[in-house]
Design an enzyme around this catalytic site. Structure first.
Site, PDB file in Angstrom:
ATOM      1  CG  ASP A  14      -1.701   1.219   1.422  1.00  0.00           C
ATOM      2  OD1 ASP A  14      -2.409   1.609   0.482  1.00  0.00           O
ATOM      3  OD2 ASP A  14      -1.604   1.835   2.505  1.00  0.00           O
ATOM      4  CG  ASP A  16      -1.348   7.828   0.759  1.00  0.00           C
ATOM      5  OD1 ASP A  16      -0.763   8.911   0.816  1.00  0.00           O
ATOM      6  OD2 ASP A  16      -1.884   7.387  -0.285  1.00  0.00           O
ATOM      7  CG  ASP A 172      -1.791   2.123   6.495  1.00  0.00           C
ATOM      8  OD1 ASP A 172      -2.018   1.930   5.274  1.00  0.00           O
ATOM      9  OD2 ASP A 172      -2.127   3.160   7.094  1.00  0.00           O
TER      10      ASP A 172
END
Length: 223
Positions: A14, A16, A172
């Site tokens: 991922d 950000d 995250d």
């Protein structure tokens, strides 16, 4: 599965909250639009917690009672502001650049699967020096589907020429784990990201790490 295993053929990330700490610039853009609209700017911690959930979630920290249509109407202006400050304060999380270098030295392809739109993702990756390093970049508008749908993960695997069951996906946010699980890849949740205020352990990833050093170990690299 680890990078040391012959079954590990590549790694997906991922963006950000996993590779990049982009919350400062996203919060700065929110400060501009709240000032324009005469609305109080929320605490940075509230904004940071929801960055991985996207621009609408960031806006809702300042407009918690707004109807969906009101948030949707504000989103283009917010994203336009953000596009003008993409990399002013955004940085790779400490230890990430070294981790990517280790992956590259090991000969493993790696790529990015993000829900961020291409018009924001590609310029940001250029400025961060990651565009030429990533083997594939799947954005939120690359396909008709985005995470938690498995399609973007499977698309990235196909682009890298690696089988899903030989792929690790690191993120995250709950949607990263859900997308990875549905795609049949091994999932690693990171504790240094934004997590939308949730406990990453609750998502039941295959592995949970708290630091890039732990992630390196999970990938099979010695200390």
């Amino acid at each position: 599965m680890s990078a040391a295993s012959p079954r590990c053929a590549g790694v997906l990330f991922d963006l950000d909250g996993t590779l990049l700490d982009s919350a400062p610039d996203l919060a700065a853009a929110l400060a501009v639009i709240t000032r324009e609209q005469g609305v109080a700017m929320p605490d940075y911690a509230r904004v940071r917690a929801v960055v991985s959930a996207g621009g609408s979630a960031v806006l809702r920290t300042a407009w918690p009672q707004a109807a969906p249509g009101q948030v949707a109407a504000l989103l283009p202006r917010y994203l336009d502001i953000y596009a003008g400050m993409l990399a002013e304060h955004t940085r790779m999380f400490p230890g990430i650049d070294a981790l990517l270098a280790r992956i590259e030295r090991a000969g493993l392809p790696w790529g990015i699967v993000t829900n961020k739109i291409e018009a924001l993702t590609l310029p940001l990756l250029q400025r961060m020096g990651l565009a030429a390093r990533a083997g594939v970049v799947v954005c939120g508008d690359t396909l008709a589907q985005k995470k938690p749908d498995p399609a973007p993960v499977l698309h990235a695997c196909a682009a890298l020429g690696i089988a899903p069951d030989a792929t690790l996906f690191v993120g995250d946010d709950r949607r990263d784990v859900e997308a990875g699980r549905a795609a049949g890849v091994s999932t690693i949740a990171v504790g240094w990201g934004y997590s939308s205020g949730e406990n990453p352990a609750d998502w039941q990833p295959d592995v949970l790490v708290q630091t890039p050093a732990q992630l390196a170990q999970a990938l099979g690299f010695s200390a």
